[in-house]
Design a protein around this motif. Structure first.
Motif, PDB file in Angstrom:
ATOM      1  N   GLU A  77       0.822  -1.226   0.000  1.00  0.00           N
ATOM      2  CA  GLU A  77       0.000   0.000   0.000  1.00  0.00           C
ATOM      3  C   GLU A  77       0.848   1.265   0.000  1.00  0.00           C
ATOM      4  OE1 GLU A  77      -2.846  -0.139   3.110  1.00  0.00           O
ATOM      5  OE2 GLU A  77      -3.867  -1.883   2.247  1.00  0.00           O
ATOM      6  N   LYS A  78       2.045   1.137   0.552  1.00  0.00           N
ATOM      7  CA  LYS A  78       2.925   2.314   0.677  1.00  0.00           C
ATOM      8  C   LYS A  78       3.170   2.981  -0.673  1.00  0.00           C
ATOM      9  CE  LYS A  78       7.725   3.083   2.123  1.00  0.00           C
ATOM     10  NZ  LYS A  78       8.909   2.337   2.602  1.00  0.00           N
ATOM     11  N   TYR A  79       3.252   2.182  -1.750  1.00  0.00           N
ATOM     12  CA  TYR A  79       3.619   2.742  -3.054  1.00  0.00           C
ATOM     13  C   TYR A  79       2.448   2.790  -4.039  1.00  0.00           C
ATOM     14  CZ  TYR A  79       8.430   2.186  -1.406  1.00  0.00           C
ATOM     15  OH  TYR A  79       9.602   2.262  -0.680  1.00  0.00           O
ATOM     16  N   ILE A  80       1.239   2.485  -3.581  1.00  0.00           N
ATOM     17  CA  ILE A  80       0.076   2.527  -4.476  1.00  0.00           C
ATOM     18  C   ILE A  80      -0.695   3.825  -4.253  1.00  0.00           C
ATOM     19  CG2 ILE A  80      -2.223   1.494  -4.827  1.00  0.00           C
ATOM     20  CD1 ILE A  80      -0.141  -0.026  -6.325  1.00  0.00           C
ATOM     21  N   ARG A  81      -1.032   4.477  -5.335  1.00  0.00           N
ATOM     22  CA  ARG A  81      -1.777   5.736  -5.240  1.00  0.00           C
ATOM     23  C   ARG A  81      -3.176   5.447  -4.694  1.00  0.00           C
ATOM     24  NH1 ARG A  81      -0.825   9.791 -10.079  1.00  0.00           N
ATOM     25  NH2 ARG A  81       1.237   9.316  -9.306  1.00  0.00           N
ATOM     26  N   PRO A  82      -3.566   6.106  -3.618  1.00  0.00           N
ATOM     27  CA  PRO A  82      -4.864   5.788  -3.001  1.00  0.00           C
ATOM     28  C   PRO A  82      -6.014   5.899  -4.002  1.00  0.00           C
ATOM     29  CG  PRO A  82      -3.581   7.231  -1.578  1.00  0.00           C
ATOM     30  CD  PRO A  82      -2.831   7.142  -2.879  1.00  0.00           C
ATOM     31  N   GLY A  83      -6.890   4.909  -3.969  1.00  0.00           N
ATOM     32  CA  GLY A  83      -8.095   4.932  -4.799  1.00  0.00           C
ATOM     33  C   GLY A  83      -7.896   4.480  -6.225  1.00  0.00           C
ATOM     34  N   LYS A  84      -6.671   4.079  -6.607  1.00  0.00           N
ATOM     35  CA  LYS A  84      -6.402   3.733  -8.013  1.00  0.00           C
ATOM     36  C   LYS A  84      -6.650   2.261  -8.345  1.00  0.00           C
ATOM     37  CE  LYS A  84      -5.386   7.416 -10.247  1.00  0.00           C
ATOM     38  NZ  LYS A  84      -6.117   7.781 -11.471  1.00  0.00           N
ATOM     39  N   LEU A  85      -6.697   1.403  -7.339  1.00  0.00           N
ATOM     40  CA  LEU A  85      -6.959  -0.014  -7.616  1.00  0.00           C
ATOM     41  C   LEU A  85      -8.446  -0.306  -7.430  1.00  0.00           C
ATOM     42  CD1 LEU A  85      -3.867  -1.786  -6.009  1.00  0.00           C
ATOM     43  CD2 LEU A  85      -4.284  -1.226  -8.411  1.00  0.00           C
ATOM     44  N   GLY A 144       0.926   2.649 -23.922  1.00  0.00           N
ATOM     45  CA  GLY A 144       0.647   1.219 -24.081  1.00  0.00           C
ATOM     46  C   GLY A 144       0.095   0.663 -22.790  1.00  0.00           C
ATOM     47  N   CYS A 145      -0.335  -0.595 -22.845  1.00  0.00           N
ATOM     48  CA  CYS A 145      -0.915  -1.192 -21.631  1.00  0.00           C
ATOM     49  C   CYS A 145       0.093  -1.173 -20.484  1.00  0.00           C
ATOM     50  CB  CYS A 145      -1.358  -2.619 -21.913  1.00  0.00           C
ATOM     51  SG  CYS A 145      -2.734  -2.762 -23.063  1.00  0.00           S
ATOM     52  N   ALA A 146       1.334  -1.595 -20.764  1.00  0.00           N
ATOM     53  CA  ALA A 146       2.354  -1.631 -19.713  1.00  0.00           C
ATOM     54  C   ALA A 146       2.650  -0.231 -19.183  1.00  0.00           C
ATOM     55  CB  ALA A 146       3.636  -2.266 -20.247  1.00  0.00           C
ATOM     56  N   SER A 147       2.502   0.752 -20.059  1.00  0.00           N
ATOM     57  CA  SER A 147       2.829   2.127 -19.674  1.00  0.00           C
ATOM     58  C   SER A 147       1.767   2.749 -18.768  1.00  0.00           C
ATOM     59  CB  SER A 147       3.007   2.983 -20.931  1.00  0.00           C
ATOM     60  OG  SER A 147       4.160   2.557 -21.631  1.00  0.00           O
ATOM     61  N   ARG A 148       0.686   2.016 -18.505  1.00  0.00           N
ATOM     62  CA  ARG A 148      -0.284   2.496 -17.519  1.00  0.00           C
ATOM     63  C   ARG A 148       0.249   2.382 -16.094  1.00  0.00           C
ATOM     64  NH1 ARG A 148      -5.482   3.166 -19.064  1.00  0.00           N
ATOM     65  NH2 ARG A 148      -6.164   2.236 -21.021  1.00  0.00           N
ATOM     66  N   LEU A 149       1.289   1.578 -15.928  1.00  0.00           N
ATOM     67  CA  LEU A 149       1.760   1.239 -14.580  1.00  0.00           C
ATOM     68  C   LEU A 149       1.991   2.460 -13.672  1.00  0.00           C
ATOM     69  CD1 LEU A 149       4.312  -1.571 -13.780  1.00  0.00           C
ATOM     70  CD2 LEU A 149       4.406   0.606 -12.597  1.00  0.00           C
ATOM     71  N   PRO A 150       2.672   3.520 -14.157  1.00  0.00           N
ATOM     72  CA  PRO A 150       2.925   4.647 -13.242  1.00  0.00           C
ATOM     73  C   PRO A 150       1.645   5.287 -12.701  1.00  0.00           C
ATOM     74  CG  PRO A 150       4.294   4.833 -15.203  1.00  0.00           C
ATOM     75  CD  PRO A 150       3.310   3.732 -15.463  1.00  0.00           C
ATOM     76  N   GLY A 151       0.555   5.147 -13.428  1.00  0.00           N
ATOM     77  CA  GLY A 151      -0.714   5.734 -12.971  1.00  0.00           C
ATOM     78  C   GLY A 151      -1.207   5.144 -11.668  1.00  0.00           C
ATOM     79  N   TYR A 152      -0.738   3.943 -11.335  1.00  0.00           N
ATOM     80  CA  TYR A 152      -1.164   3.290 -10.093  1.00  0.00           C
ATOM     81  C   TYR A 152      -0.206   3.557  -8.942  1.00  0.00           C
ATOM     82  CZ  TYR A 152      -4.089   0.810 -13.415  1.00  0.00           C
ATOM     83  OH  TYR A 152      -4.983   0.515 -14.415  1.00  0.00           O
ATOM     84  N   MET A 153       0.934   4.174  -9.264  1.00  0.00           N
ATOM     85  CA  MET A 153       2.005   4.264  -8.273  1.00  0.00           C
ATOM     86  C   MET A 153       2.020   5.624  -7.579  1.00  0.00           C
ATOM     87  SD  MET A 153       3.495   1.303  -8.502  1.00  0.00           S
ATOM     88  CE  MET A 153       5.045   1.571  -7.664  1.00  0.00           C
ATOM     89  N   ASP A 154       2.296   5.566  -6.271  1.00  0.00           N
ATOM     90  CA  ASP A 154       2.360   6.793  -5.489  1.00  0.00           C
ATOM     91  C   ASP A 154       3.829   7.199  -5.316  1.00  0.00           C
ATOM     92  OD1 ASP A 154       1.634   8.953  -4.019  1.00  0.00           O
ATOM     93  OD2 ASP A 154       1.179   7.841  -2.191  1.00  0.00           O
ATOM     94  N   CYS A 155       4.378   7.769  -6.378  1.00  0.00           N
ATOM     95  CA  CYS A 155       5.720   8.359  -6.313  1.00  0.00           C
ATOM     96  C   CYS A 155       5.764   9.420  -7.410  1.00  0.00           C
ATOM     97  CB  CYS A 155       6.821   7.312  -6.436  1.00  0.00           C
ATOM     98  SG  CYS A 155       6.665   6.200  -7.801  1.00  0.00           S
ATOM     99  N   CYS A 156       6.916   9.841  -7.850  1.00  0.00           N
ATOM    100  CA  CYS A 156       6.974  10.874  -8.890  1.00  0.00           C
ATOM    101  C   CYS A 156       6.809  10.173 -10.243  1.00  0.00           C
ATOM    102  CB  CYS A 156       8.310  11.607  -8.827  1.00  0.00           C
ATOM    103  SG  CYS A 156       8.663  12.255  -7.192  1.00  0.00           S
ATOM    104  N   THR A 157       5.728  10.423 -10.937  1.00  0.00           N
ATOM    105  CA  THR A 157       5.453   9.654 -12.154  1.00  0.00           C
ATOM    106  C   THR A 157       5.252  10.569 -13.359  1.00  0.00           C
ATOM    107  OG1 THR A 157       3.080   9.600 -11.699  1.00  0.00           O
ATOM    108  CG2 THR A 157       4.382   7.757 -10.885  1.00  0.00           C
ATOM    109  N   LEU A 158       5.675  10.050 -14.508  1.00  0.00           N
ATOM    110  CA  LEU A 158       5.440  10.748 -15.771  1.00  0.00           C
ATOM    111  C   LEU A 158       4.892   9.751 -16.782  1.00  0.00           C
ATOM    112  CD1 LEU A 158       8.399  12.138 -14.741  1.00  0.00           C
ATOM    113  CD2 LEU A 158       8.084  13.292 -16.897  1.00  0.00           C
TER     114      LEU A 158
END
Ligand code: SF4
Ligand code: MG
Length: 273
Positions: A6-14, A52-66
């Protein structure tokens, strides 16, 4: 060891929106375990992707994402690392994004040996846009644009990375989930360009067009073809036919790009010729 997902998942994204049976979620969990093992500060960690599908990954992560333009993740990540060398920088993406549209950026990031970790999820097809063949699609495999078989030979992405100059190259699979975090930990600890190719599965676009009728069949295939590098040393060329080596495939120490660039800046500031 218990991991703090949970520490690295953006709240509410899953929950995520990847298809049932897609390997990308397995890779994301592996990345989180690696980040947790390393104790990475999310405010000092960047995850950069293209499209791409794999490139959605940062959208779920709670860190600095682009989430950037198609194929441009390595270029954006290079900018992040150059401006903030103290950050831990990841690139994530698929085979179409990384070695077709972004192939040029990928090989030059490898050539420069810039200190980042590129996690390339190779499911052998363009998933998001409907199953077009990519440079990683196997010879004669079917895709929406090659319904009678792909005449192109495919890239060995790990060999491409080594040939281009990456100084840490590893390969895992979505089946061998417990290995993913270990490879990523080692990749991050390596100073220089680290490429971790994960052989992934896309049941929706690749599997259903080819001989894998279920997620289980796709996963069994990954299990059967993967041979750890140590085990491969005891095998004959005939036994290795059709197999794919997994584990750390290449590692060397070479000057890292940000440090080399800093030397140039210092020379320029000192007036050296
Ligand atoms: Fe995964 Fe393929 Fe579905 Fe994309 S299309 S989410 S790669 S299974
Ligand atoms: Mg793909």
């Amino acid at each position: 060891m218990a991991f703090n997902y949970e520490k690295y998942i953006r709240p509410g994204k899953l929950p995520h929106i990847w298809c049932p049976g897609c390997g990308h979620g397995i890779v994301m969990k592996g990345l989180i375990r690696a980040m947790d093992t390393l104790g990475l500060d999310k405010n000092n960690t960047a995850i950069v992707s293209g499209i791409g599908c794999a490139s959605r990954l940062p959208g779920y992560m709670d860190c600095c994402t682009l989430h950037t333009a198609h194929g441009r993740a390595a270029a954006f990540a290079t900018g992040v690392k150059m401006s903030k060398p103290e950050m831990t920088v990841f690139c994530v993406g698929g085979d179409g994004d990384g070695v077709a549209i972004g192939g040029n950026h990928f090989i030059h990031a490898c050539r420069r040996n810039i200190d980042m970790t590129y996690i390339l999820m190779n499911n052998k097809i363009y998933g998001m846009t409907g199953g077009q063949f990519s440079p990683a699609t196997p010879h004669m495999a079917k895709a929406s644009t090659t319904p009678y078989g792909n005449p192109d030979p495919s890239f060995d992405i790990a060999k491409l990375a080594i040939g281009a100059g990456a100084t840490f190259v590893a390969r895992g699979t979505a089946f061998h989930a417990n290995q993913i975090d270990k490879l990523i930990v080692e990749a991050v600890q390596h100073k220089g360009m680290s490429v971790v190719e994960i052989l992934d599965d896309c049941p929706t676009c690749f599997g259903r067009r080819n001989k894998y009728r279920s997620v289980v069949e796709m996963m069994n295939h990954l299990k059967e073809v993967a041979v750890p590098v140590k085990a491969a040393e005891k095998m004959t060329p005939e036994q290795l036919q059709g197999k794919v080596l997994t584990g750390v495939l290449y590692k060397e120490d070479k000057p890292e790009y940000c440090e080399e660039y800093r030397k140039v800046i210092e020379r320029a500031q000192g007036g050296a010729k």
